[in-house]
Design a protein around this motif. Structure first.
Motif, PDB file in Angstrom:
ATOM      1  N   ASP A  24       0.885  -1.132   0.041  1.00 44.56           N
ATOM      2  CA  ASP A  24      -0.134   0.134   0.103  1.00 44.56           C
ATOM      3  C   ASP A  24       1.071   1.369  -0.094  1.00 44.56           C
ATOM      4  OD1 ASP A  24       1.100   0.112   2.594  1.00 44.56           O
ATOM      5  OD2 ASP A  24      -0.949  -0.094   3.572  1.00 44.56           O
ATOM      6  N   GLY A  25       2.114   1.130  -0.007  1.00 43.41           N
ATOM      7  CA  GLY A  25       2.913   2.304  -0.197  1.00 43.41           C
ATOM      8  C   GLY A  25       3.356   2.805   1.179  1.00 43.41           C
ATOM      9  N   THR A  26       3.063   2.106   2.605  1.00 41.82           N
ATOM     10  CA  THR A  26       3.578   2.780   3.570  1.00 41.82           C
ATOM     11  C   THR A  26       4.695   2.302   3.881  1.00 41.82           C
ATOM     12  OG1 THR A  26       2.167   1.101   4.584  1.00 41.82           O
ATOM     13  CG2 THR A  26       0.991   2.919   4.426  1.00 41.82           C
ATOM     14  N   TYR A  87      12.674   9.041  -2.982  1.00 44.05           N
ATOM     15  CA  TYR A  87      13.718   8.267  -4.194  1.00 44.05           C
ATOM     16  C   TYR A  87      13.431   6.859  -3.967  1.00 44.05           C
ATOM     17  CZ  TYR A  87      18.020   7.140  -6.331  1.00 44.05           C
ATOM     18  OH  TYR A  87      18.897   6.547  -7.329  1.00 44.05           O
ATOM     19  N   ALA A  88      13.674   6.268  -2.740  1.00 43.61           N
ATOM     20  CA  ALA A  88      13.514   4.806  -2.666  1.00 43.61           C
ATOM     21  C   ALA A  88      12.221   4.192  -3.049  1.00 43.61           C
ATOM     22  CB  ALA A  88      13.815   4.367  -1.234  1.00 43.61           C
ATOM     23  N   SER A  89      11.028   4.981  -2.739  1.00 48.73           N
ATOM     24  CA  SER A  89       9.677   4.535  -3.202  1.00 48.73           C
ATOM     25  C   SER A  89       9.555   4.906  -4.799  1.00 48.73           C
ATOM     26  CB  SER A  89       8.874   5.442  -2.588  1.00 48.73           C
ATOM     27  OG  SER A  89       7.507   5.272  -3.309  1.00 48.73           O
ATOM     28  N   GLN A  90      10.122   5.695  -5.349  1.00 51.26           N
ATOM     29  CA  GLN A  90       9.950   5.787  -6.823  1.00 51.26           C
ATOM     30  C   GLN A  90      11.084   4.752  -7.568  1.00 51.26           C
ATOM     31  OE1 GLN A  90      10.441   9.828  -8.143  1.00 51.26           O
ATOM     32  NE2 GLN A  90      10.957   9.172 -10.405  1.00 51.26           N
ATOM     33  N   ILE A  91      12.102   4.554  -6.900  1.00 52.83           N
ATOM     34  CA  ILE A  91      12.872   3.540  -7.817  1.00 52.83           C
ATOM     35  C   ILE A  91      12.332   1.982  -7.452  1.00 52.83           C
ATOM     36  CG2 ILE A  91      15.044   2.343  -7.531  1.00 52.83           C
ATOM     37  CD1 ILE A  91      15.178   5.086  -8.876  1.00 52.83           C
ATOM     38  N   LEU A  92      11.659   1.796  -6.378  1.00 49.66           N
ATOM     39  CA  LEU A  92      11.139   0.467  -6.162  1.00 49.66           C
ATOM     40  C   LEU A  92      10.039   0.152  -6.823  1.00 49.66           C
ATOM     41  CD1 LEU A  92      11.211  -2.105  -4.473  1.00 49.66           C
ATOM     42  CD2 LEU A  92       9.713  -1.056  -3.074  1.00 49.66           C
ATOM     43  N   THR A  93       9.009   1.082  -7.232  1.00 51.03           N
ATOM     44  CA  THR A  93       7.856   1.300  -8.052  1.00 51.03           C
ATOM     45  C   THR A  93       8.291   1.048  -9.577  1.00 51.03           C
ATOM     46  OG1 THR A  93       6.570   2.513  -6.641  1.00 51.03           O
ATOM     47  CG2 THR A  93       5.706   2.466  -8.935  1.00 51.03           C
ATOM     48  N   TRP A  94       9.226   1.813  -9.947  1.00 53.58           N
ATOM     49  CA  TRP A  94       9.928   1.819 -11.304  1.00 53.58           C
ATOM     50  C   TRP A  94      10.347   0.354 -11.757  1.00 53.58           C
ATOM     51  CZ3 TRP A  94      15.358   1.303 -12.075  1.00 53.58           C
ATOM     52  CH2 TRP A  94      15.870   1.363 -13.258  1.00 53.58           C
ATOM     53  N   SER A 131       7.568  12.378 -14.208  1.00 51.19           N
ATOM     54  CA  SER A 131       6.363  12.974 -15.048  1.00 51.19           C
ATOM     55  C   SER A 131       6.370  14.552 -14.428  1.00 51.19           C
ATOM     56  CB  SER A 131       5.018  12.200 -14.609  1.00 51.19           C
ATOM     57  OG  SER A 131       5.170  11.023 -15.041  1.00 51.19           O
ATOM     58  N   PRO A 132       6.690  15.769 -15.162  1.00 55.41           N
ATOM     59  CA  PRO A 132       6.602  17.081 -14.799  1.00 55.41           C
ATOM     60  C   PRO A 132       5.280  17.327 -14.535  1.00 55.41           C
ATOM     61  CG  PRO A 132       7.806  16.619 -16.727  1.00 55.41           C
ATOM     62  CD  PRO A 132       7.262  15.535 -16.549  1.00 55.41           C
ATOM     63  N   SER A 133       4.814  17.988 -13.399  1.00 54.09           N
ATOM     64  CA  SER A 133       3.562  18.626 -13.185  1.00 54.09           C
ATOM     65  C   SER A 133       3.610  20.077 -12.711  1.00 54.09           C
ATOM     66  CB  SER A 133       2.937  17.758 -12.129  1.00 54.09           C
ATOM     67  OG  SER A 133       1.570  18.336 -11.559  1.00 54.09           O
ATOM     68  N   PRO A 198       6.911  11.731  -5.304  1.00 58.73           N
ATOM     69  CA  PRO A 198       7.029  10.535  -5.530  1.00 58.73           C
ATOM     70  C   PRO A 198       5.842   9.735  -5.447  1.00 58.73           C
ATOM     71  CG  PRO A 198       8.229  10.585  -3.528  1.00 58.73           C
ATOM     72  CD  PRO A 198       7.696  12.089  -4.113  1.00 58.73           C
ATOM     73  N   PHE A 199       4.748  10.378  -5.966  1.00 56.15           N
ATOM     74  CA  PHE A 199       3.489   9.644  -5.833  1.00 56.15           C
ATOM     75  C   PHE A 199       2.829   9.285  -6.991  1.00 56.15           C
ATOM     76  CE2 PHE A 199       4.242  12.275  -1.893  1.00 56.15           C
ATOM     77  CZ  PHE A 199       4.473  11.316  -1.128  1.00 56.15           C
ATOM     78  N   PRO A 200       3.156   8.428  -8.094  1.00 55.17           N
ATOM     79  CA  PRO A 200       4.522   7.823  -7.778  1.00 55.17           C
ATOM     80  C   PRO A 200       5.744   8.204  -8.517  1.00 55.17           C
ATOM     81  CG  PRO A 200       3.243   6.762  -9.449  1.00 55.17           C
ATOM     82  CD  PRO A 200       2.380   7.970  -9.150  1.00 55.17           C
ATOM     83  N   HIS A 201       5.578   9.121  -9.304  1.00 55.46           N
ATOM     84  CA  HIS A 201       7.091   9.529  -9.846  1.00 55.46           C
ATOM     85  C   HIS A 201       6.823  10.995 -10.590  1.00 55.46           C
ATOM     86  CE1 HIS A 201       4.474   8.388 -13.372  1.00 55.46           C
ATOM     87  NE2 HIS A 201       4.494   7.072 -13.239  1.00 55.46           N
TER      88      HIS A 201
END
Length: 264
Positions: A24-26, A87-94, A131-133, A198-201
């Protein structure tokens, strides 16, 4: 705490920083809110060193930890550590989303020399996605344009945001998003700040702009309400850890400085 990114992990580290996420991303933390220390397993992804010690990220379903929602941690930990967690969350999801080649479907493998997933069959390489926002504070005199998404908690409003489309400049994206969501035209678009998200990238790129014309006509597929707010009438707003709040605080400071006769 100082993080140094790296690709090649040390050989058989007995103890390492373990950034562990549930599905769940926690994030898993010890009872004292510290990051766990343990040896990596074969599913762990090496990130680099944190204060000289190896740092890995992985999924876990262990019940021995306290699990925390990432967005709520910013006020509890240092900015450096919060950035590493994102950063860790984004790398893992990628990594999880690029286990197979998007071109030919073959199983991929991590590169030994750079942060990339490589297809051994066709040679295609996939890099971490960003993804630029855009996010923008639009002012009209003393008032700030704010809106709420149906996804927000009840009563919460924020400044407008949206994703960059291919072929757009950042400024074109800002103007388009404001126009599409509220019918408002803007001018004098100027850069404010940026924040990894990073939610997610994503990366949030903040701007300020001035009202140039139009009446509010919301796009109900994007937002459920919008309006102009003065400092004394602001609704509930985002927390201090977000770039949305930085923009709102900057607006409030500029209004306060004007009222006191100070230059902006």
């Amino acid at each position: 705490m100082k993080f140094e990114p790296a690709i090649i992990p040390p050989v058989n580290p007995s103890s390492a920083w373990a950034l562990l996420f549930r599905d769940d991303g926690t994030l898993a933390l010890n009872a004292d809110d510290s990051i766990p220390r343990q040896g990596p397993d074969e599913q762990s992804v090496y990130l680099g060193t944190l204060d000289g010690a190896p740092c890995f990220v992985a999924r876990t379903d262990s019940r021995e930890y306290c699990f925390n929602e990432i967005r709520g941690l910013h006020s509890q930990i240092s900015d450096e550590l919060y950035s590493l967690i994102g950063y860790a969350s984004q790398i893992l999801t990628w990594r999880e989303n690029h286990r197979f080649c998007s071109r030919c479907g073959a199983a991929t493998a991590p590169s030994d020399t750079e942060r990339a997933m490589v297809c051994p069959a066709c040679g295609h390489m996939s890099y971490p996605r960003v993804s630029p926002s855009m996010i923008v504070a639009v002012t009209k005199g003393d008032e700030l344009l704010m809106a709420r998404s149906p996804r927000f908690p009840p009563g919460l409003y924020s400044v407008l945001a949206g994703f960059l489309e291919p072929g757009e400049t950042l400024e074109q994206c800002v103007a388009r998003e404001v126009r599409e969501e509220t019918g408002i035209e803007i001018a004098n678009i100027r850069y404010f700040a940026s924040q990894p998200w990073p939610f997610p990238h994503s990366i949030m790129i903040g701007f300020k702009a001035d009202y140039a014309g139009g009446e509010i006509r919301i796009d109900p597929s994007e937002i459920e309400d919008a309006g102009w707010y003065a400092p004394a009438t602001l609704p509930d707003i985002p927390g201090h850890s977000t770039i949305a709040r930085w923009l709102i605080d900057d607006y409030l400071k500029s209004r306060s400085d004007e009222a006191a006769g100070a230059p902006n």
